[in-house]
Motif scaffolding. Structure first.
Motif, PDB file in Angstrom:
ATOM      1  N   VAL A  24      38.261   6.490 -42.881  1.00 46.16           N
ATOM      2  CA  VAL A  24      37.089   6.125 -43.686  1.00 46.16           C
ATOM      3  C   VAL A  24      37.418   4.967 -44.634  1.00 46.16           C
ATOM      4  O   VAL A  24      36.646   4.010 -44.749  1.00 46.16           O
ATOM      5  N   ILE A  25      38.563   5.027 -45.287  1.00 46.16           N
ATOM      6  CA  ILE A  25      38.943   3.961 -46.226  1.00 46.16           C
ATOM      7  C   ILE A  25      39.038   2.615 -45.515  1.00 46.16           C
ATOM      8  O   ILE A  25      38.461   1.612 -45.960  1.00 46.16           O
ATOM      9  N   PHE A  26      39.739   2.565 -44.398  1.00 41.63           N
ATOM     10  CA  PHE A  26      39.942   1.290 -43.725  1.00 41.63           C
ATOM     11  C   PHE A  26      38.693   0.833 -42.979  1.00 41.63           C
ATOM     12  O   PHE A  26      38.453  -0.372 -42.851  1.00 41.63           O
ATOM     13  N   PHE A  27      37.860   1.752 -42.525  1.00 36.54           N
ATOM     14  CA  PHE A  27      36.599   1.352 -41.916  1.00 36.54           C
ATOM     15  C   PHE A  27      35.666   0.773 -42.962  1.00 36.54           C
ATOM     16  O   PHE A  27      34.969  -0.211 -42.700  1.00 36.54           O
ATOM     17  N   VAL A  28      35.647   1.345 -44.156  1.00 39.78           N
ATOM     18  CA  VAL A  28      34.820   0.797 -45.236  1.00 39.78           C
ATOM     19  C   VAL A  28      35.320  -0.595 -45.627  1.00 39.78           C
ATOM     20  O   VAL A  28      34.514  -1.500 -45.871  1.00 39.78           O
ATOM     21  N   MET A  29      36.630  -0.792 -45.664  1.00 37.31           N
ATOM     22  CA  MET A  29      37.167  -2.129 -45.943  1.00 37.31           C
ATOM     23  C   MET A  29      36.712  -3.133 -44.892  1.00 37.31           C
ATOM     24  O   MET A  29      36.298  -4.251 -45.215  1.00 37.31           O
ATOM     25  N   PHE A  30      36.781  -2.751 -43.633  1.00 35.53           N
ATOM     26  CA  PHE A  30      36.351  -3.643 -42.562  1.00 35.53           C
ATOM     27  C   PHE A  30      34.853  -3.915 -42.649  1.00 35.53           C
ATOM     28  O   PHE A  30      34.411  -5.065 -42.519  1.00 35.53           O
ATOM     29  N   ALA A  31      34.068  -2.871 -42.882  1.00 38.68           N
ATOM     30  CA  ALA A  31      32.614  -3.043 -42.977  1.00 38.68           C
ATOM     31  C   ALA A  31      32.245  -3.914 -44.178  1.00 38.68           C
ATOM     32  O   ALA A  31      31.304  -4.717 -44.101  1.00 38.68           O
ATOM     33  N   VAL A  51      36.990 -13.829 -48.739  1.00 37.96           N
ATOM     34  CA  VAL A  51      36.909 -12.390 -49.044  1.00 37.96           C
ATOM     35  C   VAL A  51      36.822 -11.585 -47.745  1.00 37.96           C
ATOM     36  O   VAL A  51      37.510 -10.570 -47.580  1.00 37.96           O
ATOM     37  N   ALA A  52      35.993 -12.045 -46.811  1.00 35.50           N
ATOM     38  CA  ALA A  52      35.858 -11.340 -45.532  1.00 35.50           C
ATOM     39  C   ALA A  52      37.168 -11.353 -44.766  1.00 35.50           C
ATOM     40  O   ALA A  52      37.593 -10.328 -44.214  1.00 35.50           O
ATOM     41  N   PHE A  53      37.837 -12.505 -44.740  1.00 38.45           N
ATOM     42  CA  PHE A  53      39.125 -12.593 -44.042  1.00 38.45           C
ATOM     43  C   PHE A  53      40.148 -11.650 -44.662  1.00 38.45           C
ATOM     44  O   PHE A  53      40.860 -10.942 -43.947  1.00 38.45           O
ATOM     45  N   ALA A  54      40.212 -11.642 -45.993  1.00 41.02           N
ATOM     46  CA  ALA A  54      41.189 -10.784 -46.674  1.00 41.02           C
ATOM     47  C   ALA A  54      40.912  -9.308 -46.405  1.00 41.02           C
ATOM     48  O   ALA A  54      41.835  -8.546 -46.097  1.00 41.02           O
ATOM     49  N   LEU A  55      39.658  -8.887 -46.515  1.00 41.51           N
ATOM     50  CA  LEU A  55      39.328  -7.474 -46.299  1.00 41.51           C
ATOM     51  C   LEU A  55      39.581  -7.052 -44.854  1.00 41.51           C
ATOM     52  O   LEU A  55      40.139  -5.979 -44.605  1.00 41.51           O
ATOM     53  N   ALA A  61      45.880  -4.767 -40.899  1.00 36.80           N
ATOM     54  CA  ALA A  61      47.318  -4.907 -41.098  1.00 36.80           C
ATOM     55  C   ALA A  61      47.961  -3.658 -41.698  1.00 36.80           C
ATOM     56  O   ALA A  61      49.056  -3.274 -41.284  1.00 36.80           O
ATOM     57  N   ILE A  62      47.313  -3.036 -42.651  1.00 38.36           N
ATOM     58  CA  ILE A  62      47.907  -1.854 -43.288  1.00 38.36           C
ATOM     59  C   ILE A  62      48.074  -0.710 -42.291  1.00 38.36           C
ATOM     60  O   ILE A  62      49.169  -0.147 -42.187  1.00 38.36           O
ATOM     61  N   PRO A  63      47.038  -0.343 -41.518  1.00 34.59           N
ATOM     62  CA  PRO A  63      47.264   0.728 -40.532  1.00 34.59           C
ATOM     63  C   PRO A  63      48.290   0.346 -39.456  1.00 34.59           C
ATOM     64  O   PRO A  63      49.066   1.194 -39.024  1.00 34.59           O
ATOM     65  N   MET A  64      48.314  -0.927 -39.050  1.00 32.04           N
ATOM     66  CA  MET A  64      49.298  -1.336 -38.049  1.00 32.04           C
ATOM     67  C   MET A  64      50.710  -1.208 -38.612  1.00 32.04           C
ATOM     68  O   MET A  64      51.636  -0.797 -37.910  1.00 32.04           O
ATOM     69  N   HIS A  65      50.887  -1.534 -39.868  1.00 33.42           N
ATOM     70  CA  HIS A  65      52.196  -1.408 -40.499  1.00 33.42           C
ATOM     71  C   HIS A  65      52.602   0.068 -40.579  1.00 33.42           C
ATOM     72  O   HIS A  65      53.743   0.415 -40.309  1.00 33.42           O
TER      73      HIS A  65
END
Length: 85
Positions: A24-31, A51-55, A61-65
Protein backbone atom coordinates in the motif's frame (compact mmCIF):
# COMPACT_ATOMS: atom_id res chain seq x y z
CA UNK A 1 10.33 -28.93 2.12
CA UNK A 2 11.29 -31.48 4.72
CA UNK A 3 14.10 -31.25 7.25
CA UNK A 4 14.91 -34.07 9.65
CA UNK A 5 11.67 -35.81 8.70
CA UNK A 6 9.52 -32.81 9.63
CA UNK A 7 7.71 -30.41 7.36
CA UNK A 8 9.35 -26.97 7.63
CA UNK A 9 7.29 -23.79 7.60
CA UNK A 10 6.94 -21.67 4.50
CA UNK A 11 9.52 -18.88 4.44
CA UNK A 12 6.89 -16.13 4.07
CA UNK A 13 4.58 -17.44 6.76
CA UNK A 14 3.30 -14.78 9.15
CA UNK A 15 4.31 -11.79 7.04
CA UNK A 16 1.03 -11.06 5.25
CA UNK A 17 0.15 -7.88 7.14
CA UNK A 18 3.63 -6.40 6.66
CA UNK A 19 3.59 -7.26 2.96
CA UNK A 20 0.19 -5.62 2.51
CA UNK A 21 1.31 -2.48 4.36
CA UNK A 22 4.46 -2.24 2.23
CA UNK A 23 2.44 -2.75 -0.95
CA UNK A 24 0.00 0.00 0.00
CA UNK A 25 2.78 2.46 0.88
CA UNK A 26 4.71 1.97 -2.34
CA UNK A 27 1.58 1.83 -4.50
CA UNK A 28 0.45 5.15 -3.03
CA UNK A 29 3.89 6.61 -3.80
CA UNK A 30 3.63 5.42 -7.39
CA UNK A 31 0.05 6.67 -7.75
CA UNK A 32 1.06 10.07 -6.32
CA UNK A 33 3.80 10.27 -8.95
CA UNK A 34 1.29 9.57 -11.70
CA UNK A 35 -1.11 12.09 -10.15
CA UNK A 36 1.51 14.86 -10.18
CA UNK A 37 1.79 14.48 -13.94
CA UNK A 38 -1.73 15.90 -14.12
CA UNK A 39 -0.22 19.28 -13.19
CA UNK A 40 2.21 19.16 -16.11
CA UNK A 41 1.91 22.17 -18.42
CA UNK A 42 4.24 23.61 -21.02
CA UNK A 43 5.11 26.70 -19.00
CA UNK A 44 5.51 24.70 -15.74
CA UNK A 45 6.96 21.34 -16.69
CA UNK A 46 10.01 20.93 -14.49
CA UNK A 47 8.48 20.69 -11.03
CA UNK A 48 5.76 18.08 -11.74
CA UNK A 49 8.16 16.04 -13.86
CA UNK A 50 10.89 15.95 -11.22
CA UNK A 51 8.44 15.15 -8.41
CA UNK A 52 6.81 12.40 -10.48
CA UNK A 53 10.19 10.95 -11.44
CA UNK A 54 11.39 10.98 -7.83
CA UNK A 55 8.23 9.35 -6.45
CA UNK A 56 8.06 6.68 -9.13
CA UNK A 57 11.79 5.95 -8.85
CA UNK A 58 11.53 5.51 -5.08
CA UNK A 59 8.38 3.39 -5.42
CA UNK A 60 10.35 0.94 -7.57
CA UNK A 61 13.89 1.27 -6.20
CA UNK A 62 13.19 0.75 -2.49
CA UNK A 63 11.30 -2.55 -2.92
CA UNK A 64 13.88 -3.77 -5.45
CA UNK A 65 16.65 -3.02 -2.97
CA UNK A 66 14.79 -4.85 -0.21
CA UNK A 67 14.17 -7.87 -2.42
CA UNK A 68 17.83 -7.88 -3.46
CA UNK A 69 18.89 -8.05 0.19
CA UNK A 70 16.71 -11.12 0.69
CA UNK A 71 18.47 -12.87 -2.18
CA UNK A 72 21.91 -12.11 -0.78
CA UNK A 73 21.00 -13.57 2.60
CA UNK A 74 20.64 -17.04 1.08
CA UNK A 75 24.09 -16.74 -0.49
CA UNK A 76 25.61 -15.68 2.82
CA UNK A 77 24.02 -18.61 4.64
CA UNK A 78 25.24 -21.06 2.00
CA UNK A 79 28.76 -19.60 2.15
CA UNK A 80 28.91 -19.83 5.94
CA UNK A 81 27.62 -23.41 5.85
CA UNK A 82 30.30 -24.33 3.32
CA UNK A 83 33.01 -22.82 5.54
CA UNK A 84 31.91 -24.89 8.55
CA UNK A 85 32.35 -28.20 6.72
Amino acid sequence: MYSNGKNTAHSGEGRLVGNIINFVIFFVMFAAGVYTLGYWELHNAWVPTLVAFALMFLAFAIPMHLMGRADKAEDLIAASAAEQK
